[in-house]
Design an enzyme around this catalytic site. Sequence first.
Site: not given
Length: 275
Positions: A112, A133, A145, A183
């Site tokens: 991540s 991800h 992702e 993130n």
Amino acid sequence: MKVGVVGLGAMGSGIAQLCVEAGIDTVGREVTLELAEGARGRIDHFLTRKVEKGQIESFDIGLLSLTTDLSDLADCDVVIEAIVEELAPKQELFAKLERVCRADTVLATNTSALSVTEIASATSSPERVVGMHFFNPAPLMPLVEIVRAELSSDAAFDIAYALGERLGKHPIRCHDTPGFVVNRVLIPLLNDCVRVLDEARVSVEDLDAGMKHGAGWPMGPCELLDLVGIDVHVHASEALYDKLREPRMAAPPRLAAMANAGLLGRKSGRGFYTY
Ligand code: CAA
């Protein structure tokens, strides 16, 4: 199609669950068979509940085989890594996977906050390394992702994207930058939320109510941090801060203290809330 999942913790078992639900032959690898069997039990439980609730007709847990031996992943089309979020063990794993897997196996990392390119650099075939991800809890969160590292090939990227779709996810395409898309935004935002706790002298419950009822979040930031794991969040924050040097990326001392004290959220029974 055959998919390997390395690491059957919260993320890996969720990913393996998605594979079984999609009817894909899946090999799950853990360091001990006890850990692997625990994960299979959780997967069986959640999929059984989905059948009971009429969300799926049936599933075949027999599609999931368990191993402690990486060479059992040799004939997988895609291997998804979900082990500890540290660069060195991931690099070591990818170097081993490259040796044991078919030359055309796509090697995906669920990292991540680390660099997919740096993980790929431990192999001599970085073109087959990509990021996939998933978000926590992987079976419930629709997004994945699909991350293109500097040397990822179009073929590997397309295979990962197609697998994301087959798993019923909404894939988005992005390049390998710190935190990728979500993130990069979510980690500093959660850090800001924790800073607001002290600045505005708001209670944990009221902050969570504020973001749920004032911003439409499905769960409050403190509930979410407890779900993700305080230690996981602090670690991801540090990784982004190291790369970007933006003060908002750094975890507030309050979160670092919680992580040091073992207040890790749901998994330890206590974080912002008690479970
Ligand atoms: N597999 C299948 N089902 C599961 C499950 C799993 N792993 N975990 C829970 N469930 C089940 C629950 O048991 C429940 O089933 P029952 O009705 O049988 O009890 C069902 O799913 C629904 O659970 P909830 O009632 O808790 O569902 P909800 O509607 O409240 O939604 C949520 C839960 C999807 C988590 C929602 O609260 C949400 O979207 N929260 C935000 C989560 C989020 O932002 N995640 C991202 C974290 S950041 C991240 O992951 C990035 C990173 O890199 C760290």
